[in-house]
Design a protein around this motif. Structure first.
Motif, PDB file in Angstrom:
ATOM      1  N   SER A  11       0.615  -0.949   0.124  1.00 23.58           N
ATOM      2  CA  SER A  11       0.039   0.088   0.282  1.00 23.58           C
ATOM      3  C   SER A  11       0.549   1.698   0.278  1.00 23.58           C
ATOM      4  O   SER A  11       1.895   1.675   0.771  1.00 23.58           O
ATOM      5  CB  SER A  11      -0.495   0.057   1.016  1.00 23.58           C
ATOM      6  N   VAL A  12       1.143   2.567  -0.778  1.00 18.40           N
ATOM      7  CA  VAL A  12       1.059   3.391  -1.007  1.00 18.40           C
ATOM      8  C   VAL A  12       0.200   4.621  -1.444  1.00 18.40           C
ATOM      9  O   VAL A  12      -0.952   4.506  -1.757  1.00 18.40           O
ATOM     10  CB  VAL A  12       2.077   3.357  -2.215  1.00 18.40           C
ATOM     11  N   GLN A  13       0.486   5.570  -0.522  1.00 15.49           N
ATOM     12  CA  GLN A  13       0.080   6.808  -0.083  1.00 15.49           C
ATOM     13  C   GLN A  13      -0.097   7.566  -2.021  1.00 15.49           C
ATOM     14  O   GLN A  13       1.477   7.457  -3.055  1.00 15.49           O
ATOM     15  CB  GLN A  13       0.531   7.818   0.315  1.00 15.49           C
ATOM     16  N   ALA A  14      -0.913   8.235  -2.851  1.00 18.51           N
ATOM     17  CA  ALA A  14      -0.941   8.719  -4.464  1.00 18.51           C
ATOM     18  C   ALA A  14       0.342  10.324  -4.037  1.00 18.51           C
ATOM     19  O   ALA A  14       0.678  10.790  -2.999  1.00 18.51           O
ATOM     20  CB  ALA A  14      -2.050   9.651  -4.130  1.00 18.51           C
ATOM     21  N   GLY A  15       1.250  10.163  -4.652  1.00 13.94           N
ATOM     22  CA  GLY A  15       2.384  10.878  -4.511  1.00 13.94           C
ATOM     23  C   GLY A  15       3.484  10.126  -4.984  1.00 13.94           C
ATOM     24  O   GLY A  15       4.880  10.402  -4.468  1.00 13.94           O
ATOM     25  N   GLY A  16       3.377   8.894  -3.991  1.00 14.44           N
ATOM     26  CA  GLY A  16       4.040   8.166  -3.692  1.00 14.44           C
ATOM     27  C   GLY A  16       5.321   7.557  -4.569  1.00 14.44           C
ATOM     28  O   GLY A  16       4.880   7.484  -5.542  1.00 14.44           O
ATOM     29  N   SER A  17       6.578   6.465  -4.554  1.00 16.32           N
ATOM     30  CA  SER A  17       7.047   5.984  -5.198  1.00 16.32           C
ATOM     31  C   SER A  17       6.949   4.350  -4.507  1.00 16.32           C
ATOM     32  O   SER A  17       6.668   3.678  -3.204  1.00 16.32           O
ATOM     33  CB  SER A  17       8.253   6.248  -4.920  1.00 16.32           C
ATOM     34  N   SER A  83       5.921   9.179  -8.749  1.00 19.04           N
ATOM     35  CA  SER A  83       4.213   9.379  -8.448  1.00 19.04           C
ATOM     36  C   SER A  83       3.283   8.665  -8.799  1.00 19.04           C
ATOM     37  O   SER A  83       2.790   8.832  -9.973  1.00 19.04           O
ATOM     38  CB  SER A  83       4.032  10.266  -9.896  1.00 19.04           C
ATOM     39  N   LEU A  84       2.830   7.836  -8.438  1.00 16.40           N
ATOM     40  CA  LEU A  84       1.677   6.534  -8.536  1.00 16.40           C
ATOM     41  C   LEU A  84       0.456   7.747  -7.804  1.00 16.40           C
ATOM     42  O   LEU A  84       0.409   8.406  -6.966  1.00 16.40           O
ATOM     43  CB  LEU A  84       2.109   5.793  -7.426  1.00 16.40           C
ATOM     44  N   LYS A  85      -0.058   7.588  -8.345  1.00 17.28           N
ATOM     45  CA  LYS A  85      -1.910   7.736  -8.236  1.00 17.28           C
ATOM     46  C   LYS A  85      -2.756   6.237  -7.559  1.00 17.28           C
ATOM     47  O   LYS A  85      -2.414   5.043  -8.780  1.00 17.28           O
ATOM     48  CB  LYS A  85      -2.549   8.033  -9.758  1.00 17.28           C
ATOM     49  N   PRO A  86      -3.962   6.953  -7.056  1.00 14.99           N
ATOM     50  CA  PRO A  86      -4.956   5.731  -7.298  1.00 14.99           C
ATOM     51  C   PRO A  86      -5.414   4.492  -8.364  1.00 14.99           C
ATOM     52  O   PRO A  86      -5.913   3.127  -8.040  1.00 14.99           O
ATOM     53  CB  PRO A  86      -6.369   6.733  -6.886  1.00 14.99           C
ATOM     54  N   GLU A  87      -4.834   5.003  -9.772  1.00 17.34           N
ATOM     55  CA  GLU A  87      -5.570   4.405 -10.211  1.00 17.34           C
ATOM     56  C   GLU A  87      -4.763   3.791 -11.318  1.00 17.34           C
ATOM     57  O   GLU A  87      -4.789   2.680 -11.822  1.00 17.34           O
ATOM     58  CB  GLU A  87      -6.111   5.426 -12.216  1.00 17.34           C
ATOM     59  N   ASP A  88      -3.155   3.347 -10.769  1.00 15.48           N
ATOM     60  CA  ASP A  88      -2.576   2.939 -10.762  1.00 15.48           C
ATOM     61  C   ASP A  88      -2.301   1.220  -9.791  1.00 15.48           C
ATOM     62  O   ASP A  88      -2.296   0.410  -9.908  1.00 15.48           O
ATOM     63  CB  ASP A  88      -1.024   2.706 -10.362  1.00 15.48           C
ATOM     64  N   THR A  89      -3.258   1.306  -9.100  1.00 16.78           N
ATOM     65  CA  THR A  89      -4.117  -0.035  -8.636  1.00 16.78           C
ATOM     66  C   THR A  89      -4.236  -0.565  -9.061  1.00 16.78           C
ATOM     67  O   THR A  89      -5.144  -1.149  -9.456  1.00 16.78           O
ATOM     68  CB  THR A  89      -5.163  -0.050  -6.958  1.00 16.78           C
ATOM     69  N   ALA A  90      -3.585  -1.550  -8.650  1.00 17.44           N
ATOM     70  CA  ALA A  90      -3.575  -3.492  -9.411  1.00 17.44           C
ATOM     71  C   ALA A  90      -2.861  -5.035  -8.961  1.00 17.44           C
ATOM     72  O   ALA A  90      -2.247  -4.376  -8.317  1.00 17.44           O
ATOM     73  CB  ALA A  90      -3.617  -2.934 -10.981  1.00 17.44           C
ATOM     74  N   MET A  91      -3.191  -5.276  -9.613  1.00 10.28           N
ATOM     75  CA  MET A  91      -2.807  -6.876  -9.269  1.00 10.28           C
ATOM     76  C   MET A  91      -1.410  -6.517 -10.421  1.00 10.28           C
ATOM     77  O   MET A  91      -1.528  -6.611 -11.902  1.00 10.28           O
ATOM     78  CB  MET A  91      -2.933  -7.981  -9.430  1.00 10.28           C
ATOM     79  N   TYR A  92       0.034  -6.330 -10.712  1.00 18.69           N
ATOM     80  CA  TYR A  92       1.181  -6.191 -11.331  1.00 18.69           C
ATOM     81  C   TYR A  92       1.426  -7.684 -11.443  1.00 18.69           C
ATOM     82  O   TYR A  92       2.377  -8.325 -10.337  1.00 18.69           O
ATOM     83  CB  TYR A  92       1.899  -5.717 -10.213  1.00 18.69           C
ATOM     84  N   TYR A  93       2.088  -7.972 -12.298  1.00 15.68           N
ATOM     85  CA  TYR A  93       2.520  -9.542 -12.744  1.00 15.68           C
ATOM     86  C   TYR A  93       4.046  -9.021 -14.107  1.00 15.68           C
ATOM     87  O   TYR A  93       3.779  -8.622 -14.825  1.00 15.68           O
ATOM     88  CB  TYR A  93       1.465  -9.888 -13.632  1.00 15.68           C
ATOM     89  N   CYS A  94       4.590 -10.040 -13.661  1.00 17.22           N
ATOM     90  CA  CYS A  94       5.741 -10.146 -14.402  1.00 17.22           C
ATOM     91  C   CYS A  94       5.879 -11.059 -15.270  1.00 17.22           C
ATOM     92  O   CYS A  94       5.429 -12.377 -15.229  1.00 17.22           O
ATOM     93  CB  CYS A  94       7.246 -10.304 -13.504  1.00 17.22           C
ATOM     94  N   VAL A 122      -0.407  -4.056  -6.069  1.00 17.30           N
ATOM     95  CA  VAL A 122      -0.100  -2.624  -5.218  1.00 17.30           C
ATOM     96  C   VAL A 122      -1.597  -1.448  -5.509  1.00 17.30           C
ATOM     97  O   VAL A 122      -2.549  -1.974  -6.125  1.00 17.30           O
ATOM     98  CB  VAL A 122       0.777  -1.956  -6.575  1.00 17.30           C
ATOM     99  N   THR A 123      -1.534  -1.031  -4.251  1.00 15.49           N
ATOM    100  CA  THR A 123      -2.886  -0.478  -3.855  1.00 15.49           C
ATOM    101  C   THR A 123      -2.418   0.643  -3.889  1.00 15.49           C
ATOM    102  O   THR A 123      -1.184   1.446  -2.701  1.00 15.49           O
ATOM    103  CB  THR A 123      -3.266  -1.008  -2.569  1.00 15.49           C
ATOM    104  N   VAL A 124      -2.711   1.843  -4.362  1.00 14.84           N
ATOM    105  CA  VAL A 124      -2.332   3.332  -4.411  1.00 14.84           C
ATOM    106  C   VAL A 124      -3.871   3.909  -3.799  1.00 14.84           C
ATOM    107  O   VAL A 124      -4.760   4.328  -3.677  1.00 14.84           O
ATOM    108  CB  VAL A 124      -1.910   3.843  -5.025  1.00 14.84           C
ATOM    109  N   SER A 125      -3.319   4.906  -2.709  1.00 13.34           N
ATOM    110  CA  SER A 125      -4.580   5.309  -1.755  1.00 13.34           C
ATOM    111  C   SER A 125      -4.308   6.994  -1.883  1.00 13.34           C
ATOM    112  O   SER A 125      -3.513   7.597  -1.960  1.00 13.34           O
ATOM    113  CB  SER A 125      -4.664   5.290  -0.578  1.00 13.34           C
ATOM    114  N   SER A 126      -5.526   7.557  -1.591  1.00 17.87           N
ATOM    115  CA  SER A 126      -5.682   9.101  -2.117  1.00 17.87           C
ATOM    116  C   SER A 126      -5.360   9.919  -0.870  1.00 17.87           C
ATOM    117  O   SER A 126      -5.349   9.370   0.109  1.00 17.87           O
ATOM    118  CB  SER A 126      -6.523   9.898  -3.011  1.00 17.87           C
TER     119      SER A 126
END
Length: 126
Positions: A11-17, A83-94, A122-126
């Motif tokens: 979990s990451v806040q919006a704007g984070g890395s 610069s993560l955004k809430p819309e980047d929230t997803a399951m990320y696959y390699c 990855v979960t990005v909260s606003s």
């Protein structure tokens, strides 16, 4: 066979890395392309960034300028996400693709990739 194991989600806040890692093992002969894909709830899986064995990259417009894909000599794969955004929230696959291919720049098409990891959230909260 090729095994891929992702890590680094959370979990990451919006704007984070955040930085995702993918450890690759197995029979890596003719692995030409590797990449990151993501799938948000209720949406189809989409290509985020891919990289070829020669270092050519293909970055989705939605993350261009914010995400960077890289790999090391052991073919382990990384995704630096800034610069993560809430819309980047997803399951990320390699993912990995065994070539050869008739083009230098890898695609963002999941159909071209035959090996997949289990994913990291990855979960990005606003």
């Amino acid at each position: 066979q090729v095994q891929l194991v992702e890590s680094g989600g959370g979990s990451v806040q919006a704007g984070g890395s955040a930085r995702l890692s993918c450890v690759v093992s197995g029979y890596l002969y003719s692995i030409y392309w590797m990449g990151w894909f993501r799938q948000a709830p209720g949406k189809e899986r989409e290509g985020v960034a891919t990289i070829s064995s020669t270092g050519a990259t293909n970055i989705a417009n939605s993350v261009k300028g914010r995400f960077t894909i890289s790999k090391d000599n052991a073919k382990n794969l990384y995704l630096q996400m800034n610069s993560l955004k809430p819309e980047d929230t997803a399951m990320y696959y390699c993912a990995a693709a065994r070539g050869p291919f008739g083009r230098r720049v890898p695609t963002l098409n999941e159909a071209d990739f035959g090996y997949w990891g289990q994913g990291t959230q990855v979960t990005v909260s606003s």
